[in-house]
Design an enzyme around this catalytic site. Structure first.
Site, PDB file in Angstrom:
ATOM      1  CG  HIS A  62      -1.922   1.147   1.224  1.00  0.00           C
ATOM      2  ND1 HIS A  62      -3.184   0.750   1.948  1.00  0.00           N
ATOM      3  CD2 HIS A  62      -1.985   2.343   0.846  1.00  0.00           C
ATOM      4  CE1 HIS A  62      -3.726   2.077   1.872  1.00  0.00           C
ATOM      5  NE2 HIS A  62      -3.246   2.784   1.281  1.00  0.00           N
ATOM      6  NE  ARG A  66       0.383  11.975  -2.240  1.00  0.00           N
ATOM      7  CZ  ARG A  66      -0.776  11.380  -1.415  1.00  0.00           C
ATOM      8  NH1 ARG A  66      -1.615  10.805  -1.867  1.00  0.00           N
ATOM      9  NH2 ARG A  66      -0.721  11.556  -0.078  1.00  0.00           N
ATOM     10  CG  ASN A  96      -5.656   8.342  -3.376  1.00  0.00           C
ATOM     11  OD1 ASN A  96      -4.626   7.738  -3.527  1.00  0.00           O
ATOM     12  ND2 ASN A  96      -5.849   8.757  -2.123  1.00  0.00           N
ATOM     13  CG  HIS A 177      -9.961   3.301   3.649  1.00  0.00           C
ATOM     14  ND1 HIS A 177      -9.155   4.607   3.240  1.00  0.00           N
ATOM     15  CD2 HIS A 177     -10.732   3.669   4.645  1.00  0.00           C
ATOM     16  CE1 HIS A 177      -9.329   5.380   4.676  1.00  0.00           C
ATOM     17  NE2 HIS A 177     -10.385   4.843   5.273  1.00  0.00           N
ATOM     18  CG  HIS A 226      -5.058   1.912   5.946  1.00  0.00           C
ATOM     19  ND1 HIS A 226      -6.678   1.716   6.285  1.00  0.00           N
ATOM     20  CD2 HIS A 226      -5.085   2.532   4.696  1.00  0.00           C
ATOM     21  CE1 HIS A 226      -7.287   2.439   5.437  1.00  0.00           C
ATOM     22  NE2 HIS A 226      -6.666   2.880   4.506  1.00  0.00           N
ATOM     23  CG  ASP A 293      -1.907   4.457   4.080  1.00  0.00           C
ATOM     24  OD1 ASP A 293      -1.925   5.006   2.870  1.00  0.00           O
ATOM     25  OD2 ASP A 293      -2.762   4.828   4.846  1.00  0.00           O
ATOM     26  CG  HIS A 297       0.440  15.268   1.939  1.00  0.00           C
ATOM     27  ND1 HIS A 297      -0.594  15.439   0.900  1.00  0.00           N
ATOM     28  CD2 HIS A 297      -0.168  14.264   2.688  1.00  0.00           C
ATOM     29  CE1 HIS A 297      -1.375  14.569   1.274  1.00  0.00           C
ATOM     30  NE2 HIS A 297      -1.319  13.956   2.271  1.00  0.00           N
TER      31      HIS A 297
END
Ligand code: ZN
Length: 429
Positions: A62, A66, A96, A177, A226, A293, A297
């Site tokens: 997982h 990006r 995502n 999830h 997770h 996970d 950012h």
């Protein structure tokens, strides 16, 4: 011919032994019991070290790499360099992204980018959307796709029974999830309310919901990712499904979020009582895998206000050294590390030809040094996200070297060295 020779301790399902492993042109060509005098382009000779052990390449089930419109947070190149720095040789990429991987066109672009830029082997989970439901079958046929990632805001698509039918038809994984969507109150104004209302019961209810729906439709391959809640672990076992958790849920409890947005993550960190129960579930062998996970950012985004900053913890460089640390302290055995990072992830992904030192298997190897210490500072991280919840923490283990497809991609003293030709799941199944 390109040959790498490894001499030293190895660990796989046949246990610990001293061996000489020959990798030629990306494949394990020969294995000798004991130390044998053989030369190669690269010789990694750890025959005199009892603290250094080679494992079949670690898998992170997982990870968020990006790229696309979020390349300022992380790219496939920077994120997989971080992965090999953390001893990971195969990554499971989450959909995502922006744009999301929920149609054929974005999936094709993603695969192309991986083939060109990745330092690890890879596979992709796809998202489902009602708008592109006609693409699902074509995406699931794709050999680079491991299955569907089910986010809470997409649970409703399971009302369409064809999703279960297609997952079974193409033998793909449903990775979930687990947070029950109609119980998540995203409109709470106070941070404490957001965290407490998004509590651990929501997770267990979701495991029951998706577990039951999957069981009724005869779906065999379901994985809850997770997980933060010991009860979710027990419930998933009731259905015969698998679970992973992440280092941050094993190490931290929720109080940390109040001073520091770096700890904001979804699902949220839990109470100390639940953290310690979850940790004990790991030690007792009830958790199948540990994933990162990894959710990077921009530094400014994560140093801002806890109410509005984005959730996610970057940890692909930490998972293996954290488990190595637990081994060095006597909490885990080598078998546990092997099962959590190699054997069980291979089983979850249905990789029949992976996870062992055997002739003909792709040459992915993670070499761990349990006799050294890794101290975390932003400037030692390879991720583009130069901040860490593990800042100033020291782990009693190091990644000595990482080999992907017979290419030495990372060495502790030299950094990332060479780029491999990444391959995908179909090479192992
Ligand atoms: Zn995630």
């Amino acid at each position: 011919m390109n040959r790498i020779v490894y001499k030293g301790l190895i660990y796989d399902r046949n246990g610990l032994r001293k061996s000489t492993v020959i990798i030629e042109d990306g494949i394990i060509a020969r294995i000798y019991d004991g130390i044998v005098d053989i030369s190669g382009e690269i010789v990694l000779d750890y025959s005199n070290y009892n603290s250094i052990v080679a494992f079949p390449g670690f898998i992170d089930l997982h990870i968020h790499l990006r790229d696309f419109n979020y390349a300022y947070k992380e790219t496939i190149e920077s994120g997989t360099k971080a992965a090999v720095h953390g001893g990971i040789t195969i990554v499971g990429d989450m959909p995502n992204t922006s744009p999301r991987i929920d149609n054929q066109s974005v999936l094709s672009k993603r695969i192309k980018l991986f083939k060109e830029k990745s330092y690890t082997d890879f596979y992709i989970y796809v998202d489902v959307s009602i708008e592109s439901i006609s693409d699902i079958e074509d995406m699931l046929k794709n050999p680079h796709v491991a299955g569907i990632k089910l986010y809470p805001d997409k649970y409703y698509v399971l009302a369409n029974e064809s999703i279960f039918h297609l997952l079974k038809k193409y033998d793909k994984l449903l990775i979930v999830h687990p947070e029950e969507p109609y119980l998540i109150n995203i409109f709470e104004e106070e941070l404490i309310e957001q965290i407490i209302k998004r509590d651990y019961h929501i997770e267990a209810i979701a495991v029951n919901h998706i577990g039951l729906a999957s069981e009724i439709h005869g779906l065999k391959r379901v994985h809850f990712t997770h997980v933060t809640n010991p009860y979710s672990v027990l419930l998933s076992k009731r259905y015969g499904y698998t679970v992973d958790t992440c280092p941050h849920y094993l190490m931290f409890s929720y109080e940390r979020i109040f001073n520091n947005c770096k700890y904001k993550v979804l699902p949220p960190l839990r109470t100390e009582a639940h953290r310690s129960l979850l940790f004990n579930m790991l030690l007792s062998g009830n958790i199948d895998a540990v994933s990162s996970d990894h959710a990077p950012h921009g530094v400014l985004e994560k140093t801002c206000c806890p109410m509005t900053c984005p959730p996610g913890i970057n940890g692909v460089e930490i998972t293996a050294i954290y488990l190595g640390h637990l081994y060095s302290l006597g909490y885990l055995g080598l078998k546990d590390i092997y099962e959590l990072l190699v054997f069980n992830p291979s089983r979850i992904l249905n990789l029949k030809h992976y996870g062992n030192f055997s002739k003909g298997i792709r040459g992915n190897i993670s070499i761990v040094n349990f006799g050294c210490t890794t101290c975390i500072k932003p400037d030692i991280l390879y991720t583009r996200a130069k901040y860490s919840v593990y800042d100033n923490m020291c782990f009693k283990s190091c990644i000595e070297a990482t080999i992907v497809g017979g290419v030495l991609v990372y060495h502790r003293l030299k950094g990332t060295i060479n780029k491999p030709n990444p391959v995908s799941l179909n090479n192992f199944s």
